[in-house]
Design a protein around this motif. Structure first.
Motif, PDB file in Angstrom:
ATOM      1  N   THR A  78       0.826  -1.208   0.000  1.00  0.00           N
ATOM      2  CA  THR A  78       0.000   0.000   0.000  1.00  0.00           C
ATOM      3  C   THR A  78       0.860   1.257   0.000  1.00  0.00           C
ATOM      4  N   ILE A  79       1.848   1.317   0.875  1.00  0.00           N
ATOM      5  CA  ILE A  79       2.687   2.510   0.978  1.00  0.00           C
ATOM      6  C   ILE A  79       3.510   2.706  -0.296  1.00  0.00           C
ATOM      7  N   LEU A  80       4.105   1.634  -0.801  1.00  0.00           N
ATOM      8  CA  LEU A  80       4.938   1.762  -2.004  1.00  0.00           C
ATOM      9  C   LEU A  80       4.103   2.127  -3.225  1.00  0.00           C
ATOM     10  N   TRP A  81       2.883   1.620  -3.300  1.00  0.00           N
ATOM     11  CA  TRP A  81       1.999   1.943  -4.420  1.00  0.00           C
ATOM     12  C   TRP A  81       1.679   3.438  -4.438  1.00  0.00           C
ATOM     13  N   VAL A  82       1.419   3.991  -3.263  1.00  0.00           N
ATOM     14  CA  VAL A  82       1.136   5.425  -3.166  1.00  0.00           C
ATOM     15  C   VAL A  82       2.373   6.242  -3.512  1.00  0.00           C
ATOM     16  N   LEU A  83       3.529   5.827  -3.016  1.00  0.00           N
ATOM     17  CA  LEU A  83       4.743   6.615  -3.224  1.00  0.00           C
ATOM     18  C   LEU A  83       5.191   6.608  -4.674  1.00  0.00           C
ATOM     19  N   TYR A  84       5.255   5.420  -5.303  1.00  0.00           N
ATOM     20  CA  TYR A  84       5.753   5.389  -6.684  1.00  0.00           C
ATOM     21  C   TYR A  84       5.213   4.229  -7.519  1.00  0.00           C
ATOM     22  N   GLY A  85       4.585   3.243  -6.921  1.00  0.00           N
ATOM     23  CA  GLY A  85       4.165   2.065  -7.672  1.00  0.00           C
ATOM     24  C   GLY A  85       3.135   2.361  -8.742  1.00  0.00           C
ATOM     25  N   PHE A  86       2.110   3.143  -8.409  1.00  0.00           N
ATOM     26  CA  PHE A  86       1.083   3.475  -9.387  1.00  0.00           C
ATOM     27  C   PHE A  86       1.679   4.226 -10.568  1.00  0.00           C
ATOM     28  N   SER A  87       2.602   5.112 -10.279  1.00  0.00           N
ATOM     29  CA  SER A  87       3.265   5.860 -11.346  1.00  0.00           C
ATOM     30  C   SER A  87       4.081   4.947 -12.247  1.00  0.00           C
TER      31      SER A  87
ATOM     32  N   TRP B 192       5.958   6.281 -15.918  1.00  0.00           N
ATOM     33  CA  TRP B 192       6.302   7.260 -14.890  1.00  0.00           C
ATOM     34  C   TRP B 192       5.480   8.523 -15.092  1.00  0.00           C
ATOM     35  N   ASN B 193       4.972   9.066 -14.006  1.00  0.00           N
ATOM     36  CA  ASN B 193       4.263  10.331 -14.010  1.00  0.00           C
ATOM     37  C   ASN B 193       4.551  11.003 -12.685  1.00  0.00           C
ATOM     38  N   SER B 194       5.351  12.055 -12.708  1.00  0.00           N
ATOM     39  CA  SER B 194       5.779  12.705 -11.462  1.00  0.00           C
ATOM     40  C   SER B 194       4.601  13.287 -10.695  1.00  0.00           C
ATOM     41  N   ASP B 195       3.510  13.610 -11.395  1.00  0.00           N
ATOM     42  CA  ASP B 195       2.339  14.150 -10.707  1.00  0.00           C
ATOM     43  C   ASP B 195       1.646  13.091  -9.847  1.00  0.00           C
ATOM     44  N   TRP B 196       1.917  11.829 -10.136  1.00  0.00           N
ATOM     45  CA  TRP B 196       1.282  10.756  -9.385  1.00  0.00           C
ATOM     46  C   TRP B 196       2.140  10.278  -8.215  1.00  0.00           C
ATOM     47  N   VAL B 197       3.351  10.754  -8.082  1.00  0.00           N
ATOM     48  CA  VAL B 197       4.209  10.343  -6.968  1.00  0.00           C
ATOM     49  C   VAL B 197       3.608  10.860  -5.667  1.00  0.00           C
TER      50      VAL B 197
ATOM     51  N   LEU C 271       0.641  10.533  -4.975  1.00  0.00           N
ATOM     52  CA  LEU C 271      -0.735  10.902  -5.333  1.00  0.00           C
ATOM     53  C   LEU C 271      -1.016  12.373  -5.010  1.00  0.00           C
ATOM     54  N   SER C 272       0.000  13.196  -5.215  1.00  0.00           N
ATOM     55  CA  SER C 272      -0.072  14.571  -4.725  1.00  0.00           C
ATOM     56  C   SER C 272      -0.782  15.529  -5.666  1.00  0.00           C
ATOM     57  N   ASN C 273      -0.824  15.222  -6.962  1.00  0.00           N
ATOM     58  CA  ASN C 273      -1.386  16.174  -7.921  1.00  0.00           C
ATOM     59  C   ASN C 273      -2.464  15.536  -8.786  1.00  0.00           C
ATOM     60  N   ILE C 274      -3.351  14.810  -8.149  1.00  0.00           N
ATOM     61  CA  ILE C 274      -4.472  14.189  -8.841  1.00  0.00           C
ATOM     62  C   ILE C 274      -5.760  14.830  -8.355  1.00  0.00           C
ATOM     63  N   GLY C 275      -6.554  15.349  -9.276  1.00  0.00           N
ATOM     64  CA  GLY C 275      -7.820  15.964  -8.901  1.00  0.00           C
ATOM     65  C   GLY C 275      -8.818  14.922  -8.431  1.00  0.00           C
ATOM     66  N   LEU C 276      -9.650  15.281  -7.482  1.00  0.00           N
ATOM     67  CA  LEU C 276     -10.588  14.331  -6.903  1.00  0.00           C
ATOM     68  C   LEU C 276     -11.564  13.785  -7.937  1.00  0.00           C
ATOM     69  N   THR C 277     -11.926  14.588  -8.923  1.00  0.00           N
ATOM     70  CA  THR C 277     -12.876  14.144  -9.941  1.00  0.00           C
ATOM     71  C   THR C 277     -12.204  13.941 -11.303  1.00  0.00           C
TER      72      THR C 277
ATOM     73  N   THR D 279     -15.312   6.413 -16.884  1.00  0.00           N
ATOM     74  CA  THR D 279     -16.234   7.263 -16.129  1.00  0.00           C
ATOM     75  C   THR D 279     -15.986   7.188 -14.627  1.00  0.00           C
ATOM     76  N   ILE D 280     -14.797   6.756 -14.233  1.00  0.00           N
ATOM     77  CA  ILE D 280     -14.440   6.660 -12.811  1.00  0.00           C
ATOM     78  C   ILE D 280     -13.222   7.543 -12.540  1.00  0.00           C
ATOM     79  N   PRO D 281     -13.091   8.075 -11.328  1.00  0.00           N
ATOM     80  CA  PRO D 281     -11.933   8.903 -11.003  1.00  0.00           C
ATOM     81  C   PRO D 281     -10.628   8.101 -11.021  1.00  0.00           C
ATOM     82  N   ILE D 282      -9.533   8.795 -11.236  1.00  0.00           N
ATOM     83  CA  ILE D 282      -8.211   8.156 -11.177  1.00  0.00           C
ATOM     84  C   ILE D 282      -8.007   7.494  -9.829  1.00  0.00           C
ATOM     85  N   PHE D 283      -8.460   8.132  -8.764  1.00  0.00           N
ATOM     86  CA  PHE D 283      -8.289   7.550  -7.429  1.00  0.00           C
ATOM     87  C   PHE D 283      -8.960   6.178  -7.320  1.00  0.00           C
TER      88      PHE D 283
END
Length: 447
Positions: A65-74, A87-92, A94-100, A107-111
């Motif tokens: 869970t922690i690694l996925w949030v930090l860099y795994g998803f990116s 790689w997407n630095s905005d996803w490191v 999960l700091s720059n992802i809009g809620l919607t 039709t689902i949010p990135i989150f």
């Protein structure tokens, strides 16, 4: 130009509350599979290893869970680089992802997509643990999980599912994880056990499951959660493919369980509960990559073939001499390979794509694509996992001492036992002095 812009805006996807809710439910279903796996594995080991087996699955939830949030998803789903990694630095973080902000035309949010895929990342290394039962240091296992998901799972997930990944672009079909999850985990398990060696007493001492009810409970939770695992992988699209996958999941699992039991009755003379549970899991594994591409009749064939071949494969460890404690290789690696390759034969062209397999007039084109994906993932995971295990073994050591293995890894690594028949408690640290009244009563009895 104005009318074109209006048309484009009308066609753009919009957030769907229904699909969002559905995918969050599916994410929860996939998460419950990891505790289900813990029970499944925990019941299959001897009493002295039960808690360690449970913990090897549960620690994966925390670490991944922690690694996925930090860099795994990116790494898995970010912008492609050389068809090998994202790689997407905005996803490191999960700091720059809009809620919607929506996921890639859906039709689902990135989150929501992120958390759904997180649950896949969690269970994949947990699957490996069954092959290593009874003999691995918990600290070494935790470190292995962190390293393995970083250098194996995250890249392989990008190959198979990430836009630009080489397997994705080649056209390898893996609906929900036959290559990325099951072959990946099964090959890793084989690589590690070839490095760390056999359990003490392998092929000499009885190593029977200590609690078949736990095994059946775990298998039931896996079967239940797998509907989210498989049907959810179509991400809520309303074109009927998710429903097809749901039906095929049930059908193939039933067929595999029956095939395993029939083989077991012919080969060993009995229908066992362990066989029923193992057959069901083999069917779930095999339909995972193929269920969106085959018809329900094809799903029966996929499940039956997988149930039979996996039942035969679990005995290979005694013939070839590798100690796969809980048959991760025999069920997940073999089942994943079977399910992935059978797409090249049974794809109907009426499910997730128009691709047709050999038996539907499509020739062997898709079969060879499936071979490329299957054997590339198998080789990469096997080799890299073996190297990771070798490095850890030569530095911090992978195995517990011989004395600890014989006495029981639960007590050595966790200072607890699964069952305490001497009193009401099950923990290890009941060190408080007895209450005065209890102490006085005890003295009277002793007197």
């Amino acid at each position: 130009m104005a009318s074109a812009a209006i048309t484009l805006a009308a066609d753009a996807p919009t957030l769907s509350s229904a699909n969002t809710g559905f995918m969050l439910i599916c994410s929860a279903l996939v998460l419950i599979m990891t505790p289900g796996l813990a029970f499944f594995y925990g019941g299959m080991v001897r009493v002295k290893s039960t808690l360690n087996m449970l913990m090897m699955s549960f620690i994966s939830i925390g670490i991944v869970t922690i690694l996925w949030v930090l860099y795994g998803f990116s790494m898995a789903f970010g912008t492609d680089s050389g068809s090998l990694i994202g790689w997407n630095s905005d996803w490191v973080g999960l700091s720059n992802i809009g809620l919607t902000e929506l996921w890639d035309g859906y039709t689902i949010p990135i989150f929501v997509f992120m958390v759904f895929q997180l649950m896949f990342a969690i269970i994949t290394p947990a699957l490996i643990s069954g092959a290593l039962a009874d003999r691995v240091k918990f600290t070494a296992w935790a470190l292995f999980v962190a390293l393995w998901v970083t250098v194996v799972y995250f890249p392989v997930a990008h190959w198979v599912w990430g836009s630009g990944g080489w397997a994705f672009e080649l056209g390898v079909i893996d609906f929900a994880g036959g290559t990325a999850v099951h072959i990946n985990a099964g090959a890793a398990a084989l690589g590690v056990i070839l490095v760390i060696g056999k359990r003490i007493g392998f092929k000499k001492d009885p190593m029977r499951p200590h609690s078949l009810p736990l095994v059946m409970l775990g298998a039931g939770l896996l079967w239940f959660g797998w509907f989210g695992f498989n049907a959810g992988s179509w991400l809520g699209n309303d074109d009927g493919v998710g429903a097809l996958m749901f039906v095929n999941t049930q059908v193939a699992t039933a067929a595999a369980m029956l095939a395993w039991l029939i083989y077991e009755k012919i080969r060993h003379g009995a229908f066992t509960t362990l066989g029923a549970a193992s057959g069901a899991v083999a069917g779930l594994v095999a339909i995972t990559p193929s269920g969106g591409a085959v018809s329900p009749l094809g799903a029966i064939a996929v499940g039956a073939i997988a149930g039979l071949l996996c039942a035969m494969a679990v005995g290979l460890k005694y013939k070839l001499g590798y100690d796969d404690s809980l048959d991760v290789v025999g069920v997940h690696l073999v089942g994943g390979v079977v399910g992935s390759l059978l797409i090249g034969l049974f794809a109907s062209g009426k499910g997730q794509s128009t691709v047709e397999g050999l038996f539907y007039g499509g020739g062997l084109t898709q079969f060879w694509k499936q071979c490329a994906g299957v054997f590339a993932v198998l080789a990469y995971s096997l080799i890299v996992s073996a190297l990771l295990a070798f490095i850890l073994d030569k530095t911090i050591g992978m195995r517990v001492s011989e004395d600890d293995e014989v006495a029981g890894i639960d007590q050595a690594e966790h200072a607890e036992t699964a069952y305490d028949f001497s009193g009401a408690g099950g923990g290890a640290a009941r060190t408080a002095a007895p209450a005065p009244a209890a102490a006085a009563a005890s003295k009277k009895v002793d007197a």
